[in-house]
Write a protein that holds these residues in place. Structure first.
Motif, short mmCIF file in Angstrom:
data_model
loop_
_atom_site.label_atom_id
_atom_site.label_comp_id
_atom_site.label_asym_id
_atom_site.label_seq_id
_atom_site.Cartn_x
_atom_site.Cartn_y
_atom_site.Cartn_z
N ASN A 138 0.80 -1.21 0.00
CA ASN A 138 0.00 0.00 0.00
C ASN A 138 0.84 1.27 0.00
OD1 ASN A 138 -2.51 -1.15 -0.29
ND2 ASN A 138 -2.68 -1.59 1.91
N MET A 142 0.53 4.18 -2.73
CA MET A 142 0.27 5.59 -2.38
C MET A 142 1.37 6.50 -2.90
SD MET A 142 -1.70 5.59 1.27
CE MET A 142 -0.73 4.42 2.18
N GLN A 147 -4.75 4.58 -5.00
CA GLN A 147 -5.44 4.31 -3.75
C GLN A 147 -4.89 3.01 -3.14
OE1 GLN A 147 -7.99 6.00 -2.04
NE2 GLN A 147 -7.21 7.62 -3.37
N PRO A 148 -4.76 2.97 -1.84
CA PRO A 148 -4.34 1.72 -1.22
C PRO A 148 -5.42 0.64 -1.37
CG PRO A 148 -5.00 3.29 0.45
CD PRO A 148 -5.00 4.03 -0.85
#
Lengths: 293, 364
Positions: A138, A142, A147-148
């Motif tokens: 993630n 980012m 988006q994670p």
């Protein structure tokens, strides 16, 4: 001298000395605790104390009340899903190693077991570093402005990923060992006799390696079903499994009798799975010929 | 035969790394022929068979089966049968399921399979065993099942890769006759790979001898046996005595050869010059042996002493020490009047009995 000879020759004495120590260990540390659990499951607990008042209320609760049954079904589903994914993933890997690994076969198989060089907690923590909100996946997303991935952060999916990672080596090893003893020439026979590659796989390779595969499924299913650390660390708020509920009964809840009943249910469920798989293995059909070829 | 050849191999080549396993082989097998491919281990015969089956792809050349180019066709589309050395029955299938496997792959109905199964079980004399599993069969029975599996769909061609090599001698003799019967009754061409010349000679119509990936000779089996075309064939087929000598006179109608002090007369060696090294291959059954010199009326006659007699049943091998300290093996009847260990005997053979070859630069 005669006495010593007799001692060595008497098969009953030999059997007892060979089997005795192991059997004693199993009776002391496995069967007696297991039996006590079975006994406790028919008692009841009151104010953190076990009372030998025989009843089946605990089982009625575990199997009858949704709050417990839900977790039982969830754990079974999780174990089935994880086993299935491990199976689909490990088969081609094991096949490639067994068929094309050449003299590096053993090294390649041992490499898949490399994570075992550390403890389970460390491995789960490492998974957190990869999957969590500030984990590798993630963070990288980012950094790139994306988006994670929400499902990777403390969800049941994350917990499944962790379980697959933990237990896939067992599946791979079981299938590999089966394929190691498989005569790949039989595939050539099938092809010469008109079988296309996939047909040859399902006519020959799969049935002859089903026993090893079934063992692999058991080796993944049982520990996944009983996993507690992984869902607690990776599963987040909704990650709780049947085992976590069970632990709770022995911990803060203090309802040992109910916990024992949950334990017995787990044990029986596992045995049912093993039994069902065993029934699918027909030794003759697995190419198993016993000691005499 | 070439117009009705079932199998046609053209200039096939196959390398494994630096090794030329098959080196430019061309041959044809007729529609009702029992063809043997004979060669020592490592001669490329099994590789050639695997190329025909499609289990191996050639680097160069063409393979035709029944008039169709199958060079790039996978094995499962070639409609051939194959029998392997280790039987390779499916251990998880019964005899019946093993035998009907090719029919099942062809999508035949259960009734058709049953009918074909009954026919082939009778044909290979395996009735009543169809529900056994392979591990419950003897070696000979396993091989019959393997043969039945190869034949059940009546393929255009049956390939056999040393199918009898794992059987004991008695059983092999029996199966040689049995396999020959299958071929004759079904009229399917058989290509039979073996390193055992006895098998090749017993069963085949024609044979090819392979050595280091190449064909040394191809022809009717008697021709290969009686008139070896090359030094290798002469040494490999039959159990010949090998005599090395030097040409005294090579290019006449007959040659004269000095064999360690004994002068022998043989066929012309063509371009050999006096002093060139030559090898003579002399099959043991072509040497006549007699207790007296009067019994020998051949061009070559030499004297010797019987060192040993090896009794083989229907015949015996006489090991004769010759005047030049060499030994010749002579096959003859189990007993010859007046011949015993230590007897003085005369040996002889006609000119055409010996196969003579000049060896390149004197190398053996």
């Amino acid at each position: 001298m005669r006495g010593r000879r007799a001692l060595h020759l008497d098969p009953r004495v030999r059997f007892a000395t060979l089997v005795g120590p192991g059997a004693l260990f199993i009776v002391l540390f496995l069967l007696i605790p297991l039996l006590s659990i079975v006994v406790f499951s028919f008692w009841r607990t009151e104010s953190y104390e076990l009372i030998s008042d025989w009843n089946v209320n605990n089982y009625e609760a575990v199997l009858g009340e949704w709050i417990y049954l839900k977790f039982l079904l969830k754990s079974l589903a999780m174990a089935a899903a994880v086993s299935a994914i491990c199976l689909v993933y490990a088969w081609p890997c094991a096949y490639l190693i067994a068929k094309h690994g050449g003299r590096y076969k053993l090294v390649l198989v041992l490499l898949t077991a490399a994570p075992f060089l550390t403890g389970i907690l460390l491995r789960i923590t490492a998974m957190q570093q990869i999957l969590g909100p500030i984990g590798l996946v993630n963070m990288a997303l980012m950094e790139l402005g994306a988006q994670p991935i929400q499902v990777l952060m403390y969800t049941n999916i994350a917990s499944a990923v962790g379980l697959i990672y933990l237990w896939i080596p067992f599946m791979l090893l079981a299938i590999y060992l089966s394929l190691f003893n498989f005569n790949f020439e039989l595939l050539e026979v099938a092809k010469v006799n008109g079988a296309r590659p996939w047909r040859a796989f399902f006519e020959v390779t799969w049935p002859l390696n089903w026993m090893g595969t079934a063992i692999g499924i058991v080796l993944v299913f049982i520990p996944t079903f009983a996993a507690s650390v992984t869902p607690r660390f990776l599963g987040g708020p909704n990650g709780s499994m049947f085992v976590n509920r069970l632990e709770h009964q022995f911990g803060s809840a203090g309802t040992w009798a109910l916990g024992s009943a949950m334990g017995v249910v787990m044990c029986v469920a596992s045995l049912v799975v093993i039994f069902v798989l065993w029934r699918t293995v027909r030794l003759r059909r697995a190419g198993f010929t016993g000691a005499g070829a | 035969m070439s117009d009705q050849a079932i199998l046609r191999i053209e200039a096939v080549e196959k390398r494994f790394g630096a090794v030329r396993a098959v080196d430019g082989v061309s041959l044809e097998v007729g529609s009702r022929e029992f063809f043997a491919l004979l060669g020592p281990s490592g001669s490329g015969k099994t590789t050639l068979l695997r190329i025909v089956s499609g289990l191996e792809a050639p680097d160069r050349g063409r393979v035709e089966i029944g008039g169709t180019d199958v060079t790039r066709l996978p094995p499962y589309l070639r409609r051939i049968g194959m029998v392997f050395q280790d039987f390779l029955l499916f251990p998880h299938r019964t005899v019946a399921e093993n035998i009907t496997f090719p029919l099942k792959m062809q999508g035949r109905t259960v009734a058709e399979r049953r009918e074909q199964l009954d026919w082939i079980l009778g044909f290979v004399r395996m009735e009543g065993l169809e529900n056994r599993f392979p591990h419950q069969l003897s070696g000979g029975q396993k091989q019959r099942v393997a043969l039945a599996r190869g034949l059940v769909s009546r393929p255009e061609l049956l390939l056999l890769d040393e199918p009898l090599a794992n059987l004991d001698r008695e059983l092999r003799k029996e199966m040689e006759i049995e396999v020959r019967r299958y071929q004759e009754e079904l009229g399917i061409p058989f290509v039979y790979v073996t390193h055992n010349q006895e098998e090749a000679l017993t069963m085949s119509d024609r044979m090819a001898v392979m050595h280091q990936g190449a064909l040394e000779q191809i022809g009717p089996k008697l021709e290969v046996y009686n008139a070896p075309a090359t030094r290798f064939v002469a040494s490999f087929v039959g159990a010949p005595n090998k005599l090395t000598g030097r040409a005294i006179e090579g290019d006449g109608a007959r040659s004269r050869i000095d064999w360690d002090g004994i002068t022998l007369i043989a066929r012309s060696i063509g371009n050999a010059r006096p002093g060139d090294a030559v090898e003579i291959y002399l099959k043991s059954e072509r040497i006549a042996l007699s207790a007296s010199a009067d019994g020998i009326h051949h061009d070559n006659r030499i004297e010797g002493t019987v060192r040993d007699i090896i009794f083989k049943g229907q015949f015996a091998d006489y090991i004769v020490r010759t005047g030049n300290e060499a030994e010749l093996v002579v096959s003859g009847p189990p007993s010859i009047a007046g011949v015993d260990r230590g007897s003085r005997v005369s040996l002889g053979w006609p000119v055409e009995a010996a196969d003579v070859f000049a060896t390149e630069d004197g190398e053996p």
